[in-house]
Design a protein around this motif. Structure first.
Motif, short mmCIF file in Angstrom:
data_model
loop_
_atom_site.label_atom_id
_atom_site.label_comp_id
_atom_site.label_asym_id
_atom_site.label_seq_id
_atom_site.Cartn_x
_atom_site.Cartn_y
_atom_site.Cartn_z
N LEU B 120 36.88 81.86 32.35
CA LEU B 120 35.80 80.88 32.42
C LEU B 120 35.33 80.84 33.87
N VAL B 122 34.40 78.65 36.86
CA VAL B 122 34.73 77.28 37.25
C VAL B 122 33.87 76.89 38.43
N GLU B 123 33.32 75.71 38.34
CA GLU B 123 32.45 75.24 39.40
C GLU B 123 33.23 74.31 40.31
N TYR B 124 33.09 74.53 41.60
CA TYR B 124 33.77 73.64 42.54
C TYR B 124 32.75 72.94 43.42
N GLY B 129 35.62 70.94 47.46
CA GLY B 129 36.32 72.08 46.88
C GLY B 129 37.01 71.81 45.57
N LEU B 130 36.97 70.59 45.10
CA LEU B 130 37.61 70.28 43.82
C LEU B 130 36.60 70.50 42.69
N PRO B 131 37.09 70.60 41.46
CA PRO B 131 36.14 70.56 40.35
C PRO B 131 35.39 69.23 40.39
N GLU B 133 34.56 67.00 38.46
CA GLU B 133 35.14 65.84 37.78
C GLU B 133 36.07 65.04 38.66
N TYR B 134 36.72 65.75 39.60
CA TYR B 134 37.76 65.09 40.38
C TYR B 134 37.26 64.62 41.74
N ARG B 136 35.57 62.10 42.57
CA ARG B 136 35.66 60.69 42.88
C ARG B 136 37.07 60.22 43.13
N PHE B 137 38.04 61.12 42.97
CA PHE B 137 39.41 60.75 43.30
C PHE B 137 39.73 61.06 44.74
N ASN B 138 38.74 61.57 45.47
CA ASN B 138 38.92 61.74 46.90
C ASN B 138 38.89 60.38 47.57
#
Lengths: 182, 308
Positions: B120, B122-124, B129-131, B133-134, B136-138
């Motif tokens: 697949l 994958v977009e970062y 550098g995270l996907p 989706e993640y 906002r967890f920064n």
């Protein structure tokens, strides 16, 4: 495990592996991750020399010829795909979805606790104890971490607390920040 | 999307990988009653049993026929579980539509999509550098940098409670208010205390003499036996602070020993185990409202000539 991993300090040495060792590593990976079979040639081409990096903490990292980390293992433990590889091939590992509330902590290296796996927003594939699993956010598509299940799924369902999955490698840890080891 | 990847995985796994231990070993009679009262447990169990494979499907299919569950919802939930077992394409005997209704984190989206093609892409996020989706967890500061890109590429992933700019202005206003308020309060308190406390005080000294000293709190550290450090506080009595109280407060705040002791020149001191000079300064300022300018810490010993 890779929380304090840095390219300069943690990598003790990288070397091209002998072809016999390469064969055995390939065989082991294939045995532990049977789902990889159709893609193994894409991930680890037979004719290319793989690179093995020795990392602090008795960790070996199997890299592609371009030094892109692909798998790692601890001592002689099971091989585990890195997150970047798992994101490309999510079929490699069983999928453990954790509660959204746990994401922040897992992304700081915390182990996954049992309540985070039993929440209504969590879901588990059936795994045995000591299986290598991918950890996903409950409503997320991409893996968040990889780790080893310290309990089988059945045990997790019967207990209420404790560590369910040991966190080996998570988003934004040292290994994640090194797309290539060179 | 979640659903799709889940299903892809289910379909692509060879059967032995998918252990069916759970569905086959769990006694259904125990499992079903827990389905009845709480939809919560029901949904998670159904979702979990969803990826079960061919060997498990027979077990799963047996669930709804159990006589111990006359409740309609329970039967529905159970059949959803059974349906999950079938939708890998190999069980096939139960309706697969059921499990979509039973929402769980992993399986709450679209129907099964086209065959997967790995790898697949994958977009970062270009910032962190995270996907995406993640993102906002920064930490908030990092997420703020991700936001412009995220808003363009994945607008659904940006939780926006306030209009653009509104939040910042509000926050700024609040910060200014709070700052001003605390600053003025501090100043007032300090001034009040200072007026009552400053000015020389009469203190008895060794030998029965009395001298006038300016009240001030002096904190220094000392060594005891080996490399054990203690923090010694002088001058608390000049502010009418009971030393025993102060010692007790220290014990509580620092979780270490603290005692009242006489110094060599017969002054009352509080002795705290460990180096706590700065922490004690904070404590004494906050708790006893001692003005900041009257608290001193003695640090690093100075270099002296050996033969002056």
């Amino acid at each position: 495990m890779f929380k304090r991993f840095t390219l300069d300090e943690s990598v003790a040495g990288q070397s091209q592996v002998k072809s016999s060792l390469q064969r055995s590593i390939r065989a082991k990976i294939l045995e532990q991750l049977p789902a990889i079979e159709p893609y193994l040639e894409d991930i680890l081409p037979k004719k290319d020399k793989m690179v093995l990096a020795k990392v602090a903490g008795h960790v070996n990292v199997v890299c592609s010829p371009s030094a892109e980390p692909l798998f790692f293992n601890i001592r002689d433990g099971p091989y585990c795909p890195t997150l970047r590889l798992l994101a490309k091939y999510p079929l490699l590992l069983p999928r453990m979805c954790v509660d959204d509330g746990a994401i922040r902590h897992v992304m700081q290296g915390a182990d996954v606790m049992v309540p985070g796996l039993k929440s209504t927003r969590a879901a588990m594939d059936d795994v045995r104890k000591n299986a290598v699993v991918g950890i996903y956010g409950g409503s997320k598509e991409h893996p968040l971490a990889v780790g080893q299940a310290l309990m089988g799924t059945n045990t997790i369902r019967t207990v209420d607390k404790g560590v369910g999955i040991e966190n080996w490698h998570y988003l934004s840890d040292g290994l994640w920040k090194c797309p290539t080891l060179s | 999307m979640d659903q799709r990847t889940c299903k892809q995985q289910t379909g692509a796994h060879p059967p032995p990988q998918r252990s069916s231990a759970f569905s086959s070993t769990r006694p259904p009679s125990r499992a079903l009653p827990s389905l009845v009262p709480a939809q919560k447990t029901g949904s998670s169990m159904a979702a979990v049993s969803a990826p079960a494979d061919a060997p498990a499907a027979t077990e799963d299919a047996a669930w709804p026929t159990l006589p111990s569950a006359p409740d309609a919802t329970a039967a529905g939930a159970a059949s959803a579980g059974g349906g999950g077992g079938g939708d890998g394409g190999d069980g096939g005997d139960a309706p697969a539509g059921g499990d979509a209704a039973v929402g769980s984190g992993c399986t709450d989206a679209a129907p099964v999509a086209e065959a997967p093609s790995y790898p697949l892409t994958v977009e970062y996020c270009p910032m962190c550098g995270l996907p995406p989706e993640y993102c906002r967890f920064n930490s908030n500061s990092v997420f703020a940098k991700c936001k412009p890109w995220l808003k363009e590429a994945h607008p659904t992933l940006v939780p926006e409670l306030f209009e653009e700019g509104e939040l910042e202005t509000k926050l700024a206003a609040m910060a200014v208010d709070a700052e001003a308020a605390t600053a003025s309060a501090n100043a007032a308190a300090d001034a009040a205390v200072a007026s009552s406390l400053t000015g020389p005080k009469l203190v008895k000294r060794a030998g029965g003499r009395s001298t006038r000293v300016n009240p001030e709190i002096v904190i220094h550290t000392d060594q005891r036996k080996g490399r054990k450090q203690v923090t010694i506080v002088m001058g608390l009595d000049l502010f009418d602070i009971k030393l025993a109280d102060a010692a007790r407060a220290c014990k509580k705040a620092f979780a270490s020993g603290a005692t009242v002791a006489k110094s060599a020149d017969n002054r009352d001191t509080v002795e705290i185990q460990g180096t706590r000079a700065h922490e004690f300064a904070d404590l004494v300022r906050a708790k006893y409202k001692v003005p900041a300018e009257l608290i001193f810490i003695v640090e690093a010993k100075t270099k002296k000539r050996a033969f002056p």
